[in-house]
Design a protein around this motif. Sequence first.
Motif, PDB file in Angstrom:
ATOM      1  N   PRO A 111      -2.487  12.209   5.412  1.00  0.00           N
ATOM      2  CA  PRO A 111      -1.452  11.626   4.552  1.00  0.00           C
ATOM      3  C   PRO A 111      -1.619  10.132   4.295  1.00  0.00           C
ATOM      4  O   PRO A 111      -0.871   9.567   3.494  1.00  0.00           O
ATOM      5  N   ALA A 112      -2.551   9.484   4.982  1.00  0.00           N
ATOM      6  CA  ALA A 112      -2.730   8.046   4.795  1.00  0.00           C
ATOM      7  C   ALA A 112      -3.383   7.753   3.445  1.00  0.00           C
ATOM      8  O   ALA A 112      -3.889   8.653   2.767  1.00  0.00           O
ATOM      9  N   HIS A 113      -3.373   6.474   3.068  1.00  0.00           N
ATOM     10  CA  HIS A 113      -3.955   6.041   1.794  1.00  0.00           C
ATOM     11  C   HIS A 113      -4.963   4.916   2.039  1.00  0.00           C
ATOM     12  O   HIS A 113      -4.798   3.805   1.540  1.00  0.00           O
ATOM     13  N   LYS A 206      -5.286   6.638  13.274  1.00  0.00           N
ATOM     14  CA  LYS A 206      -4.786   5.350  12.802  1.00  0.00           C
ATOM     15  C   LYS A 206      -3.263   5.280  12.953  1.00  0.00           C
ATOM     16  O   LYS A 206      -2.614   4.463  12.301  1.00  0.00           O
ATOM     17  N   PHE A 207      -2.719   6.130  13.831  1.00  0.00           N
ATOM     18  CA  PHE A 207      -1.277   6.175  14.012  1.00  0.00           C
ATOM     19  C   PHE A 207      -0.924   5.886  15.469  1.00  0.00           C
ATOM     20  O   PHE A 207      -1.812   5.725  16.312  1.00  0.00           O
ATOM     21  N   ASP A 208       0.374   5.805  15.779  1.00  0.00           N
ATOM     22  CA  ASP A 208       0.767   5.300  17.096  1.00  0.00           C
ATOM     23  C   ASP A 208       1.852   6.112  17.801  1.00  0.00           C
ATOM     24  O   ASP A 208       2.388   5.691  18.821  1.00  0.00           O
ATOM     25  N   ASP A 209       2.199   7.300  17.274  1.00  0.00           N
ATOM     26  CA  ASP A 209       3.274   8.099  17.856  1.00  0.00           C
ATOM     27  C   ASP A 209       2.730   8.950  19.015  1.00  0.00           C
ATOM     28  O   ASP A 209       2.490  10.148  18.872  1.00  0.00           O
ATOM     29  N   VAL A 210       2.575   8.339  20.179  1.00  0.00           N
ATOM     30  CA  VAL A 210       1.921   9.000  21.313  1.00  0.00           C
ATOM     31  C   VAL A 210       2.893   9.463  22.395  1.00  0.00           C
ATOM     32  O   VAL A 210       2.465   9.986  23.419  1.00  0.00           O
ATOM     33  N   VAL A 233      -8.969  -6.553   6.702  1.00  0.00           N
ATOM     34  CA  VAL A 233      -9.439  -5.259   6.206  1.00  0.00           C
ATOM     35  C   VAL A 233      -8.329  -4.227   6.309  1.00  0.00           C
ATOM     36  O   VAL A 233      -8.048  -3.483   5.361  1.00  0.00           O
ATOM     37  N   ALA A 234      -7.670  -4.160   7.464  1.00  0.00           N
ATOM     38  CA  ALA A 234      -6.580  -3.200   7.642  1.00  0.00           C
ATOM     39  C   ALA A 234      -5.445  -3.469   6.666  1.00  0.00           C
ATOM     40  O   ALA A 234      -4.870  -2.536   6.084  1.00  0.00           O
ATOM     41  N   ARG A 235      -5.112  -4.727   6.474  1.00  0.00           N
ATOM     42  CA  ARG A 235      -4.000  -5.088   5.594  1.00  0.00           C
ATOM     43  C   ARG A 235      -4.277  -4.698   4.146  1.00  0.00           C
ATOM     44  O   ARG A 235      -3.384  -4.223   3.433  1.00  0.00           O
ATOM     45  N   ARG A 236      -5.504  -4.849   3.707  1.00  0.00           N
ATOM     46  CA  ARG A 236      -5.836  -4.626   2.296  1.00  0.00           C
ATOM     47  C   ARG A 236      -6.185  -3.175   1.977  1.00  0.00           C
ATOM     48  O   ARG A 236      -5.945  -2.710   0.856  1.00  0.00           O
ATOM     49  N   ALA A 240      -0.276   3.110   4.324  1.00  0.00           N
ATOM     50  CA  ALA A 240       0.406   4.292   4.884  1.00  0.00           C
ATOM     51  C   ALA A 240      -0.138   4.696   6.245  1.00  0.00           C
ATOM     52  O   ALA A 240      -0.122   5.875   6.602  1.00  0.00           O
ATOM     53  N   THR A 241      -0.619   3.732   7.009  1.00  0.00           N
ATOM     54  CA  THR A 241      -1.020   3.953   8.395  1.00  0.00           C
ATOM     55  C   THR A 241      -0.134   3.093   9.294  1.00  0.00           C
ATOM     56  O   THR A 241       0.593   2.223   8.819  1.00  0.00           O
ATOM     57  N   SER A 242      -0.206   3.322  10.603  1.00  0.00           N
ATOM     58  CA  SER A 242       0.480   2.427  11.528  1.00  0.00           C
ATOM     59  C   SER A 242      -0.262   1.100  11.580  1.00  0.00           C
ATOM     60  O   SER A 242      -1.498   1.076  11.558  1.00  0.00           O
ATOM     61  N   PRO A 243       0.439  -0.027  11.659  1.00  0.00           N
ATOM     62  CA  PRO A 243      -0.231  -1.320  11.769  1.00  0.00           C
ATOM     63  C   PRO A 243      -1.119  -1.367  13.008  1.00  0.00           C
ATOM     64  O   PRO A 243      -0.850  -0.686  14.014  1.00  0.00           O
ATOM     65  N   VAL A 244      -2.181  -2.161  12.936  1.00  0.00           N
ATOM     66  CA  VAL A 244      -3.111  -2.245  14.059  1.00  0.00           C
ATOM     67  C   VAL A 244      -2.418  -2.618  15.372  1.00  0.00           C
ATOM     68  O   VAL A 244      -2.725  -2.022  16.416  1.00  0.00           O
ATOM     69  N   PRO A 245      -1.460  -3.566  15.403  1.00  0.00           N
ATOM     70  CA  PRO A 245      -0.781  -3.835  16.682  1.00  0.00           C
ATOM     71  C   PRO A 245      -0.108  -2.596  17.269  1.00  0.00           C
ATOM     72  O   PRO A 245      -0.099  -2.406  18.486  1.00  0.00           O
TER      73      PRO A 245
END
Length: 371
Positions: A111-113, A206-210, A233-236, A240-245
């Motif tokens: 589902p990410a973009h 690339k997600f964080d729901d663990v 790179v992640a920002r641009r 639709a992913t979880s932020p890197v932090p």
Amino acid sequence: MPPVAAPSAALTAVAPAPTRLWTPKRVLVTRSAAERPYGQYVLGRLEQAGVEDVELLQGDRLPNLRGDGDRAAFMLAKNTMALVVPPASLRRLQPIAPSADWRFDLAQGCPAHCSYCYLAGSLSGPPITRVYADLDEALTGLDAYVGRGSVTSGTAERGGEGTTFEASCYTDPLALEHLTGGLARAITRFGTAEWSGPVQLRATTKFDDVASLLDLPHGGRTRLRFSVNAASVARRFEAATSPVPGRLAALGAVAAAGYPVGVTIAPIMPVDGWQQEYGDLLDAIAAVLPPGTDLTVECITHRFTPGSKATLTEWYPRSRLEMDEGQRTTKRGKFGAVKHVYPKETMAELRGWFQDAVAARLPGAHLLYWT
């Protein structure tokens, strides 16, 4: 082979609050999928998640979602989940070098973009996410593959990993976990089943729901890896992913729960100030890991094919992702497939820096490969 006891560190693991949960706007369910016990389980989870548009089909064919190739058709497909039974050929596992001995699919689609999406060059048809309802049967068939791989099992370099099964070749299983519970089901099977030899389940996200994974009886047989990148790179390019932090916080949580973990740094791009940005990323990784963490690192540089460029340009026409063949070197596979990679000098500079930086900033990590 008896199951390995989960480390006691799981008692202290704390999951971060999830930053992004995908809710499909439409779910299509084939007749055969609805008849499977796991398919019925997923239907129950969809109801609990508040997914309202769930259509039970009379047969096993999905309706035409291709549309006219316009933006609306693309977005409808990206917001659609299908619960299906895959063809039998999919369960005849294939090697997936350099990651693992065998590709084991829980689903297909994401589902990410990400505007560099590798699935654009690998999958045909509209980009819906297909969840496979035969998971229970597929898991019971994996023991036949133990000891038969050539990427990790039986090799001098990576034999300690056992026979490896990659669950995220064509999907991001954690992006779907709150809807399907499939990753938890696989982790539990790997952690508790009697296997004929050492095994490892591998998954990248690339997600964080663990939160739902921390207390599972994983037995140290699942390596959870988090795909991370330089901040710019992640920002641009990773919409639709979880932020890197958030991903790094999740990495720290599953490591504290005793999982072997990994980071997949991909796709590496030589953006302005890349040494500083990737150095900051490696430092941030080191900061979240408990002492003694079993950590692997995989480094993958950006590349594209003529087919993936055409698809991505159609999907994300406003993206500023660099895909200029004139700035790349062309590589051809043994069957003539064309791939555009960074020039030799750029690749050598990137590889040398990453090898030194990983060794210095993550001294306990094992760098699995560079590509």
